[in-house]
Design an enzyme around this catalytic site. Sequence first.
Site, PDB file in Angstrom:
ATOM      1  N   TRP A  64      50.432  50.435  24.097  1.00 23.36           N
ATOM      2  CA  TRP A  64      49.516  51.412  23.432  1.00 23.36           C
ATOM      3  C   TRP A  64      48.331  50.593  23.160  1.00 23.36           C
ATOM      4  CZ3 TRP A  64      49.214  56.476  23.760  1.00 23.36           C
ATOM      5  CH2 TRP A  64      50.317  57.303  24.068  1.00 23.36           C
ATOM      6  N   GLY A  89      59.635  50.679  25.899  1.00 19.78           N
ATOM      7  CA  GLY A  89      59.950  49.267  25.142  1.00 19.78           C
ATOM      8  C   GLY A  89      60.991  48.336  25.990  1.00 19.78           C
ATOM      9  N   VAL A 224      50.228  63.242  26.391  1.00 22.79           N
ATOM     10  CA  VAL A 224      50.352  64.352  25.463  1.00 22.79           C
ATOM     11  C   VAL A 224      49.609  64.521  24.340  1.00 22.79           C
ATOM     12  CG1 VAL A 224      52.199  65.905  24.565  1.00 22.79           C
ATOM     13  CG2 VAL A 224      52.853  64.724  26.555  1.00 22.79           C
ATOM     14  N   TRP A 496      58.873  44.555  16.249  1.00 22.57           N
ATOM     15  CA  TRP A 496      58.805  45.655  17.084  1.00 22.57           C
ATOM     16  C   TRP A 496      59.955  46.513  17.255  1.00 22.57           C
ATOM     17  CZ3 TRP A 496      58.022  40.625  18.370  1.00 22.57           C
ATOM     18  CH2 TRP A 496      56.612  39.977  18.213  1.00 22.57           C
ATOM     19  N   HIS A 497      60.850  46.683  16.020  1.00 26.44           N
ATOM     20  CA  HIS A 497      61.781  47.583  16.162  1.00 26.44           C
ATOM     21  C   HIS A 497      61.558  48.555  15.234  1.00 26.44           C
ATOM     22  CE1 HIS A 497      64.525  43.823  17.097  1.00 26.44           C
ATOM     23  NE2 HIS A 497      63.945  44.038  17.913  1.00 26.44           N
TER      24      HIS A 497
END
Length: 579
Positions: A64, A89, A224, A496-497
């Site tokens: 992103w 992911g 979106v 990154w969790h």
Amino acid sequence: MEAFDYVIVGGGSAGCVLAHRLSAVPSLRVALIEAGADTPPGQVPEAILDSYPMPVFCGDTYIWPGLKARATKQAAERVYEQGRVMGGGSSINVQSANRGLPRDYDDWAANGAAGWSWDDVLPYFLKLERDVNFPDAELHGRNGPVAIRRIMPHDWPPFCHAFANGLRKNGLTLLEDQNAEFGDGVFPGAFSNLDDRRVTTATAYLDAATRKRPNLSIFANLNVERILMEGVTAKGVIAIAANGERVRFDAREVIVAAGALQSPAMLLRAGIGGMADLDALGLRCAIDLPGVGRNLQDHPSLTFCHFLEPRFRMPLTRRRASMTAARFTSGVDHCDASDMYLSSATRAAWHALGNRLGLFFLWCNRPYSRGRVQLVSPDAAVAPRVDLNLLDDERDTARLAAGIRLLANVVEASGLNRDPRDFFPAAFSPRVKALSRVSKTNAFVTSLLGAMLDTPAPLRRLLIERFFTRGKDMASLLADEHALHAFIRANVFGVWHASGTCRMGPASDRQAVVDTQGRVHGAQGLRVADASLMPRLPSANTNIPTIMIAEKIADTMLSTQAGSGAQAQHRYQTHSTIS
């Protein structure tokens, strides 16, 4: 005109599962919308298929843009890599396939998520997996879409054996299977990979047969913008194409599966969240749910490196570098057993410099600290503010300190050391990440730096100090508790969790956002199904638990559909261009 029963927002680890399972019912018309590129069979980029994840992870093609996070209140914002590609992911991560521990899910059930205990979720872990190593074991699946395997000790390179020996000398036993043996120990890490190729949810669930279903429509490169609400009822979504064209999708139900950072942001833009926060942004509050965006969790993490003598290096042609990991207990007061995780990689990066460095990842399982996702603008093009707040609870700092001390003992006992100064802290800094991008320039620069590491030890240590440690060495940190804690606060980062920001719980709990089926409290036709539902972060990487969540929610939805005997009422214009 075609009509959709379900519009799924986000083609990531959860969204691909939902699209596959829901569209298996021919009478249900399903749309899957992904902001990033599609990866259909035969067209999966080589960088995604590669077992070695760092080139794709450190690039900017599949993440992103503009999404950043602050690790602690004092830290600067840094890029926070979240997948923006079909598979989400699962297409960019390290492929770890650990489930966590039974106590993680029993804790969910005991604290408001009824029906999500270990016994409740185990069937869905079995359903998703095809375990290559233990296909006949009671706690493993043999026919699921996601292939899971391990590199067993007889195939480990010398570095992994040295690391495991150091752990055993510090009291940890060797376990064969981290997903079926639940105590402390060292084990071959499970990962979603087959024939040395990554397995994503896109490749596992959106196979050629699934994509041929006439009732499934897959849309890629569509972002979106907002959920369409009429009062408290979701009617569909508005998406923006790459050319700026807005496209409307109407649906009987909208399922938000955009991840723990984007999903709460979408709810907030739809007027679902804390009233005061929405008022401050000029957004009308449709449903007052103050828990939206709160309860953010990530595993507080640190990295360390060790210079590898040639006998410990692994050829660059061998792609899988992370094979060995461990669970252990910190011993910090009022903390759980098995509250720490330690993994190793025989290569710190894809290049010649990284091939001379072994890498250690240390993190706290089930962290106590909580952060928050907030909107800074109603504009969907503006990324939300992400405050991980990783060390808000002192127990997390104390546990990392205990973990560093154990790691130092492990390295000392491993046989890796000729000199203790070859083991050093290595921040995952922007400079290190910049060097990790695949380019001819970086290949040249890192080949020079790698050659310099092979010079006599005094020169090597000067280079390590200049490029990695900024004057910090393990001996001085371990000798001074204040310095150790200061180092932790300065270098901690999230692994990154991200999870927990739309957590499950009863409607009576003002901080709960959805019920145990993912349905947003107070809303109609709106559901969330991804890692944001987790009440508490499990003792695991989040990919496999997220797939499990999607499997379970899809099963509940289909069971409800079958039980009611209701057929979808195709009353909606589903897909039209608007100005």
